[in-house]
Motif scaffolding. Structure first.
Motif, PDB file in Angstrom:
ATOM      1  N   VAL A  42       0.846  -1.207   0.000  1.00  0.00           N
ATOM      2  CA  VAL A  42       0.000   0.000   0.000  1.00  0.00           C
ATOM      3  C   VAL A  42       0.871   1.244   0.000  1.00  0.00           C
ATOM      4  CG1 VAL A  42      -1.706   1.325   1.310  1.00  0.00           C
ATOM      5  CG2 VAL A  42      -1.943  -1.158   1.122  1.00  0.00           C
ATOM      6  N   ASP A  53       2.453   1.812  -3.249  1.00  0.00           N
ATOM      7  CA  ASP A  53       1.461   1.931  -4.323  1.00  0.00           C
ATOM      8  C   ASP A  53       1.697   0.872  -5.403  1.00  0.00           C
ATOM      9  OD1 ASP A  53      -0.861   3.299  -5.128  1.00  0.00           O
ATOM     10  OD2 ASP A  53       0.246   4.455  -6.618  1.00  0.00           O
ATOM     11  N   GLU A  54       1.994  -0.344  -4.946  1.00  0.00           N
ATOM     12  CA  GLU A  54       2.237  -1.441  -5.873  1.00  0.00           C
ATOM     13  C   GLU A  54       0.928  -1.890  -6.521  1.00  0.00           C
ATOM     14  OE1 GLU A  54       4.172  -4.434  -3.581  1.00  0.00           O
ATOM     15  OE2 GLU A  54       6.037  -3.293  -3.355  1.00  0.00           O
ATOM     16  N   PRO A  55       0.990  -2.524  -7.701  1.00  0.00           N
ATOM     17  CA  PRO A  55      -0.230  -2.938  -8.399  1.00  0.00           C
ATOM     18  C   PRO A  55      -1.187  -3.767  -7.547  1.00  0.00           C
ATOM     19  CG  PRO A  55       1.655  -3.166  -9.843  1.00  0.00           C
ATOM     20  CD  PRO A  55       2.197  -2.796  -8.494  1.00  0.00           C
ATOM     21  N   ARG A 101      -2.814  -0.921  -5.662  1.00  0.00           N
ATOM     22  CA  ARG A 101      -3.343   0.159  -6.508  1.00  0.00           C
ATOM     23  C   ARG A 101      -4.516  -0.293  -7.348  1.00  0.00           C
ATOM     24  NH1 ARG A 101      -4.860   4.775  -6.412  1.00  0.00           N
ATOM     25  NH2 ARG A 101      -3.165   4.910  -4.885  1.00  0.00           N
ATOM     26  N   ASP A 102      -4.457  -1.489  -7.927  1.00  0.00           N
ATOM     27  CA  ASP A 102      -5.567  -1.981  -8.750  1.00  0.00           C
ATOM     28  C   ASP A 102      -6.830  -2.125  -7.911  1.00  0.00           C
ATOM     29  OD1 ASP A 102      -3.776  -2.069 -10.823  1.00  0.00           O
ATOM     30  OD2 ASP A 102      -3.529  -4.247 -10.818  1.00  0.00           O
ATOM     31  N   ILE A 135      -7.553  -0.409  -5.152  1.00  0.00           N
ATOM     32  CA  ILE A 135      -7.990   0.951  -4.813  1.00  0.00           C
ATOM     33  C   ILE A 135      -8.720   1.589  -5.990  1.00  0.00           C
ATOM     34  CG2 ILE A 135      -7.131   3.290  -4.345  1.00  0.00           C
ATOM     35  CD1 ILE A 135      -4.872   1.848  -2.683  1.00  0.00           C
ATOM     36  N   GLU A 136      -8.168   1.423  -7.172  1.00  0.00           N
ATOM     37  CA  GLU A 136      -8.789   1.996  -8.370  1.00  0.00           C
ATOM     38  C   GLU A 136     -10.177   1.418  -8.601  1.00  0.00           C
ATOM     39  OE1 GLU A 136      -8.706   4.705 -11.580  1.00  0.00           O
ATOM     40  OE2 GLU A 136      -7.259   4.414  -9.947  1.00  0.00           O
ATOM     41  N   ALA A 146      -7.093   6.076   0.757  1.00  0.00           N
ATOM     42  CA  ALA A 146      -6.620   5.998  -0.628  1.00  0.00           C
ATOM     43  C   ALA A 146      -7.790   5.993  -1.602  1.00  0.00           C
ATOM     44  CB  ALA A 146      -5.760   4.748  -0.816  1.00  0.00           C
ATOM     45  N   ARG A 176      -8.818   9.004  -4.157  1.00  0.00           N
ATOM     46  CA  ARG A 176      -8.935   8.726  -5.593  1.00  0.00           C
ATOM     47  C   ARG A 176     -10.309   9.128  -6.119  1.00  0.00           C
ATOM     48  NH1 ARG A 176      -7.229   9.237 -10.393  1.00  0.00           N
ATOM     49  NH2 ARG A 176      -7.659   7.510 -11.834  1.00  0.00           N
ATOM     50  N   ARG A 185       1.879   8.921  -2.323  1.00  0.00           N
ATOM     51  CA  ARG A 185       0.527   9.026  -2.874  1.00  0.00           C
ATOM     52  C   ARG A 185      -0.512   8.903  -1.767  1.00  0.00           C
ATOM     53  NH1 ARG A 185      -1.721   6.267  -8.459  1.00  0.00           N
ATOM     54  NH2 ARG A 185      -3.718   7.408  -8.487  1.00  0.00           N
ATOM     55  N   SER A 197      -3.345  11.703  -0.541  1.00  0.00           N
ATOM     56  CA  SER A 197      -4.773  11.462  -0.330  1.00  0.00           C
ATOM     57  C   SER A 197      -5.209  11.936   1.053  1.00  0.00           C
ATOM     58  CB  SER A 197      -5.087   9.967  -0.489  1.00  0.00           C
ATOM     59  OG  SER A 197      -4.919   9.553  -1.827  1.00  0.00           O
TER      60      SER A 197
END
Length: 382
Positions: free
Chosen positions: A190, A193-195, A198-199, A201-202, A233, A237, A271, A275
Motif C-alpha cells: 500500500v 502503491d504497488e499494483p 493500486r488496482d 484501490i482503483e 486511498a 482517488r 501518494r 490522499s
C-alpha cells in the motif's frame, strides 16, 4: 436531535481473512447483541453483488422511527488469500523481507517514536519466529556444541527441523504470526502503491462513485485498522476522479483504531500522504478517529494528517473511548489480555449502553457527526 432516515455506508474492514459474506454474518451477530443493549430492532439483509460492490441493507426501528442503511463492504480478503497462498518457508522469507523494507523506509523508527506499543507490535512476529529458528538451529548444531561426533548431526538436524515445523509454527498460529507477516507485506504494498494494492484501490474508487449516485440523508466512510489506509486511498482517488463527489452531501469519515500511519509513515507512501492531505483539506468532510487505550494495534493519540505532513490542514478529531464501558465485567476481563481480540472489539457488539457502538454508528438513527462528541461512559440520547 434530528434522526436520520437513510444512510449510505462504505465499510473498509481491517486485515481479517473474511470475505463480504463473513463480514455480513459478523455484523448480523453484533447487531443482534447491540440491538438488545440499546433497544433497537435491527434487520440485517444478506449480501448482494452489484456494480457498486458487495451490498447489504440494514433496517433499524427505534421508538417508531425507521432508518435504512445501505452498507457496501469493501473487504480485501482476495488480497489476503493471495499473500497467504505461498509455502511456509516462502511466507517466512517474504515476511522478513517486508520487515526489512519497513525498517529501510523509516517506518519502524517512526512507530517507536510516535507510538512505542505499535513499534512492539511490529517487532513481535519477527522476534517470535527468529527465536524459533535460533532454537531449531541450536538443536541441529548440538553435537558440535558439546564436542561429540558430527555423525549425531544426522539425528539432530531432522530434530531441529521437526521442532520448528511441528512445534514452533503450530504454536505461532495462536498469535497469527504468518498472518501478521502478510499484514506487513500488504502495508508495504500500500505504501509503495504497488499494483496489488493500486488496482484494488482503483476498482473500489469507481464502485464508490457508482454508489454515490444513490441519494441518502448522509454518507459514511468507516474503516477499521488497516482499512483506514485503504479508505483514505479510495476516498482520495474518488475526489481525483470527481472533485465534487462529496458536494451537497453530509459526508463523515470515521476511522476505528485507525492504522493509516502504518503505511503513511513509510518514505515511499507519497501518494497515500497526498490522499490524506486531500481529505484533511476538504471543507465539507467531518473526519474523526475513534481510539482506545487498551488497543495496542494502532498509533494511539497520533494525528494522522499532521504526521503525514499536513500540519496546516484541518486535523481529524481524536475521540477516546474505553471498551470497559461497553463490555460486561466478565467479558472485559476475559479479553483484555488478548490484544488482537481487543483490537477487533471496535466492530463487535456491546453488552452495555455506552457512547460508542459500531452498529449504532453505521445503522442507528443518530447522525454520524454526533459521535464525534461522544463520551464512552455516557450513552447517547435517542
Amino acid at each position: 436531535m434530528t434522526k436520520v432516515s437513510s444512510r449510505l455506508v462504505f465499510y473498509f474492514p481491517g486485515f481479517d481473512p473474511l470475505d463480504a459474506a463473513a463480514h455480513q454474518r459478523r455484523y448480523e451477530r453484533s447487531a443482534t447483541q447491540s440491538g438488545k443493549t440499546f433497544g433497537i430492532a435491527y434487520t440485517v439483509g444478506g449480501v448482494t453483488q452489484t456494480a457498486a460492490g458487495s451490498r447489504m441493507e440494514v433496517e433499524a426501528l427505534h421508538d417508531g422511527h425507521t432508518n435504512q442503511s445501505t452498507i457496501f463492504i469493501h473487504d480485501h480478503n482476495a488480497l489476503i488469500s493471495q499473500l497467504r497462498a505461498a509455502s511456509l518457508w516462502k511466507q517466512i522469507a517474504l515476511g522478513f523481507k517486508a520487515g526489512a523494507g519497513i525498517i529501510r523506509e523509516g517506518g519502524a523508527f517512526a512507530y517507536f517514536r510516535h507510538a512505542w506499543r505499535f513499534g512492539l507490535f511490529f517487532l513481535f512476529p519477527f522476534l517470535f519466529i527468529s527465536l524459533g529458528i535460533a532454537a531449531a538451529l541450536l538443536i541441529a548444531a548440538l553435537p558440535l556444541l558439546i564436542g561429540v561426533s558430527t555423525l549425531f548431526c544426522l539425528l539432530t538436524i531432522p530434530l531441529g527441523y521437526l521442532f520448528f515445523a511441528k512445534g514452533v509454527m503450530p504454536f505461532s498460529e495462536r498469535f497469527h504470526t504468518l498472518h501478521l507477516f502478510a499484514d506487513w507485506r500488504f502495508a508495504l504494498a500500500v505504501g509503495r502503491d504497488e499494483p496489488l494494492a493500486r488496482d484494488w484501490i482503483e476498482d473500489k474508487a469507481h464502485r464508490v462513485l457508482t454508489a454515490l449516485e444513490q441519494r441518502s440523508d448522509e454518507v459514511l466512510f468507516v474503516s477499521h485498522s488497516m482499512g483506514a489506509s485503504l479508505a483514505l486511498a479510495v476516498a482520495g482517488r474518488v475526489l481525483e476522479l470527481k472533485a465534487d463527489a462529496f458536494d451537497s452531501r453530509k459526508v463523515s469519515f470515521v476511522t476505528l483504531g485507525g492504522a493509516a500511519l502504518q503505511c503513511a509513515l513509510l518514505s515511499s507512501a507519497s501518494r497515500l500522504r497526498q490522499s490524506i492531505g486531500v481529505m484533511a483539506r476538504h471543507g465539507d468532510l467531518n473526519w474523526f478517529d475513534i481510539q482506545c487505550l487498551t488497543d495496542p494495534i494502532h498509533l494511539y493519540k497520533c494525528h494522522t494528517a499532521k504526521l503525514s505532513g499536513h500540519g496546516d490542514a484541518g486535523q481529524p478529531k481524536i475521540v477516546p473511548i474505553r471498551f470497559k464501558h461497553s463490555l460486561s465485567d466478565e467479558r472485559y476481563r476475559k479479553n483484555k489480555s488478548n490484544f488482537l481480540r481487543m483490537h477487533r472489539q471496535y466492530v463487535l457488539g456491546s453488552d452495555r449502553k455506552s457512547g460508542f457502538d459500531f452498529t449504532l454508528l453505521t445503522a442507528g438513527p443518530l447522525p454520524v457527526a454526533s459521535f464525534a462528541d461522544l463520551r464512552s461512559d455516557k450513552p447517547p440520547q435517542m
